[in-house]
Design an enzyme around this catalytic site. Structure first.
Site, mmCIF file in Angstrom:
data_model
loop_
_atom_site.group_PDB
_atom_site.id
_atom_site.type_symbol
_atom_site.label_atom_id
_atom_site.label_comp_id
_atom_site.label_asym_id
_atom_site.label_seq_id
_atom_site.Cartn_x
_atom_site.Cartn_y
_atom_site.Cartn_z
ATOM 1 N N GLU A 31 -0.940 68.693 49.768
ATOM 2 C CA GLU A 31 -1.852 68.084 50.738
ATOM 3 C C GLU A 31 -1.108 66.968 51.464
ATOM 4 O OE1 GLU A 31 -5.375 66.773 48.764
ATOM 5 O OE2 GLU A 31 -5.842 68.788 48.022
ATOM 6 N N GLY A 36 1.773 65.279 47.548
ATOM 7 C CA GLY A 36 2.944 66.136 47.548
ATOM 8 C C GLY A 36 3.486 66.216 46.142
ATOM 9 N N GLU A 39 8.677 73.518 46.554
ATOM 10 C CA GLU A 39 8.369 73.798 45.140
ATOM 11 C C GLU A 39 8.963 72.745 44.210
ATOM 12 O OE1 GLU A 39 8.178 77.889 43.862
ATOM 13 O OE2 GLU A 39 8.148 78.533 45.945
#
Lengths: 380, 257
Positions: free
Chosen positions: A127, A131, A364
């Site tokens: 968001e 993070g 990621e």
């Protein structure tokens, strides 16, 4: 212990390499330049079963292992980083959570078409204000009768513009210690109140589709909750562990492409009367690059192997992702350096690798988060 | 329809050939299905899908060839046969290969046998026709199109860029030329299924052959790499002088006339 790929793994490597060289590599610079999401190519990849590698046949997959999947990501990424990213995200983030945590009905409904490559799925975690601190998720969901009502915003969500559904994480309450309880929901992209904008202008991985999600009173049936309602946080940590193996494999693929261009150029380019590959300054660079590539690939295989054996792989996946992305960035940078001025020109196609690679250090889980994950695994 | 494909495992087209102790070194080399045999496999699968039957891919080689056979199975062939004569026959040539294959095929009642038009390593293009001769069946080489109607066959041959249309009948052996089809990629489910498909391993004994029966008919005297290409020479002066010089150079330097 042995270090050889199985026959199936070798066959998969050859097939994907063959496919990627013919169907992806020739178009990679155009897709990068014009930020084109190669949907037709993904359809072909789907027909070959690439989206179903790590899933069993009963769910539309081909019953392969994580190593085979990592090999496929590397080979696609070697041809095009953006295509590789969308492929890795579709499998690791879109489909895998439903395979790990979904009910039989959810797998039947959502996983099977993804494994067959007929649909895309996305994973909406990040968001604007959450993070690395994913626990700070602000998206909220509450139960209203038989439906959950979700409100919030997500950003940088891969493939969402082409997705049939997005797994959205949202806060559903607080536990006894006052910490947010996070749950995951399968949200169809055509749900009323669900807006998806894909207007980011990215530095790299430009063939990949990236979107912002806005959820305004989006209602999903109660049964769309994914896995344990109280363990959404743990579930996405596990999902990201798996995803890291694929990002590491992608970094290896991108670095491999940069390395191959560098060594070929070094053998052809003549200065001071001989190919520059004859100079130690260039040789030392190439030696380091080759070594780093091999070590990164071995780490990817080890993390994948651990996952396939059902052993803990959190630390090794973080090692692989961190090492492959940081050395990968170095390799891509050196590849440009070896090309000199030509490397700085888009025409030579080397600078794209560096731009693509930068995301590997961020997506990621940033490099900093990887170090945190490793330190925690060390008991710090 | 009972379909057989003769396949060879060859060096990858991108491999650099290295000669060590008078032999082509295989160390560290990548291997592939001979590209022309890939067309043969693809065509076999298409013929089977259209007319029914079974596709068996046969190769002569050692256990390393299993990977190429499995790839053919992954593309869609039904069965594979590996004839391993490595330990039995020391000197092998096209005669050996053809004799062994024909011996294997003679009681198989094959309707259609497909092979590559040539292997990219040895490049003799002999094995296909030799097998057909030994089996006593017709053969058509370098085909770019194959139509089968009952036992009638119409094949288009590539003859140095021109086309030759040939009508013949089954049983038949054909060799595939580029352009016959576009070989498919083995799919992931195909690769996983290939593991479970039958792969039979045979040795010379199983074919009732002795080493003497298949001993090579030719002898390799020397293996050498083509000479390195030198920069060209541009002759100067009057045309008449240039011609004279050219003729003399062809005599004395190039020694071709």
């Amino acid at each position: 212990m042995h270090f050889e790929l199985t026959k199936e793994q070798q066959m998969i490597k050859e097939m994907v390499r063959d496919f990627a060289e013919k169907e992806i590599a020739p178009y990679a610079s155009k897709w990068d330049e014009e930020a084109i999401f190669p949907i037709e190519t993904f359809k072909k990849m789907g027909e070959l079963g690439l989206f179903g590698i790590p899933f069993p046949e009963q769910y539309g997959g081909s019953g392969g292992d994580t190593i085979s999947y990592a090999i496929a990501v590397e080979e696609i990424g070697r041809a095009c980083g953006g295509t590789g990213l969308s492929y890795a995200a579709a499998v690791s983030l879109g489909a895998s959570p439903i395979y790990y945590f979904g009910t039989e009905e959810q797998k039947e409904k959502w996983l099977v078409p993804m494994a067959k490559g007929e649909t895309f799925g996305s994973f909406g975690l990040t968001e604007p204000n959450a993070g690395s601190d994913a626990g700070g998720t602000q998206t909220r969901a509450f139960l209203d009768g038989d439906e959950y009502v979700i409100n919030g915003e997500k950003c940088w969500i891969t493939n969402a513009g082409y997705a049939r559904q997005v797994i959205v994480t949202a806060v559903t309450g607080k536990d006894e210690r006052g910490k947010n309880i996070i749950s995951a929901f399968i949200v169809p992209t055509d749900a009323p109140g669900f807006t998806i904008n894909c207007h980011y202008d990215k530095m790299g991985v430009r063939a990949s589709n990236t979107c912002e999600l806005i959820l305004q009173d989006v209602r999903v049936p109660k049964e769309n909750i994914l896995g344990d309602p109280k363990k959404g946080f743990k579930q996405f940590l596990y999902t990201l562990d798996g995803g890291r193996i694929s990002i590491a494999a992608l970094a290896v693929g991108i670095a491999q492409a940069a390395f191959e261009k560098a060594i070929q150029y070094a053998k052809e380019r003549k200065q001071f009367g001989q190919p520059i590959a004859k100079f130690q300054a260039i040789q030392f660079k190439l030696a380091d690059m080759a070594m780093q590539l091999e070590l990164a690939r071995n780490m990817v295989y080890k993390a994948a192997w651990l996952k396939d054996q059902g052993k803990p792989f959190t630390k090794e996946a973080a090692y692989a992702k961190l090492f492959a992305s940081e050395t990968g960035f170095h390799i891509c940078n050196q590849a440009i350096q070896i090309h000199g001025g030509y490397g700085y020109m888009k025409e030579y196609g080397v600078e794209r690798h560096l731009r693509d690679m930068k995301l590997m250090e961020i997506g990621e889980g940033t490099s900093e988060i990887q170090r945190l994950v490793i330190a925690r695994q060390l008991g710090c | 329809m009972n379909i057989f494909v003769l396949m060879k495992r060859t060096f990858d087209t991108e491999e650099k050939i290295v000669i060590q102790n008078g032999k082509v070194s295989e160390e560290g080399a990548e291997f592939i299905i001979n590209p022309y045999d890939e067309y043969a496999i693809e065509e076999a699968i298409q013929v089977r899908d259209q007319h029914g039957g079974e596709v068996t891919v046969v190769t002569i080689g050692n256990e390393d060839a299993e990977k190429e056979l499995r790839t053919a199975l992954a593309m869609g062939a039904d069965k594979a046969v590996l004839i391993n004569i490595e330990d039995d026959v020391e000197n092998r040539d096209q005669y050996t290969t053809a004799k062994v294959l024909a011996e294997y095929l003679k009681d198989k009642e094959a309707d259609l046998i497909l092979a590559g038009n040539v292997a990219i390593d040895g490049g003799s293009g002999q094995v296909g026709p030799r097998v057909a001769e030994l089996l006593g069946i017709p053969y058509v080489t370098t085909i770019t199109k194959l139509e089968i109607d009952g036992t009638n066959v119409k094949a288009v041959r590539d003859v140095e860029g021109d086309e030759e249309v040939i009508e013949t009948s089954l049983p038949l052996l054909v060799t595939a030329q580029q352009g016959l089809n576009e070989p498919r990629y083995p799919s992931l489910p195909g690769i996983m299924k290939a593991k479970k498909k039958p792969l039979e391993e045979l040795e010379l004994d199983d074919l009732d052959l002795e080493e003497d029966d298949v001993e090579a008919k030719t002898k390799t005297i020397e293996i050498f790499l083509p000479p390195k290409k030198e920069a060209g020479k541009i002759l100067q002066g009057d045309i008449a002088d240039q011609v004279k010089e050219l003729v003399s150079l062809l005599h004395t330097e190039a020694k071709v006339i």
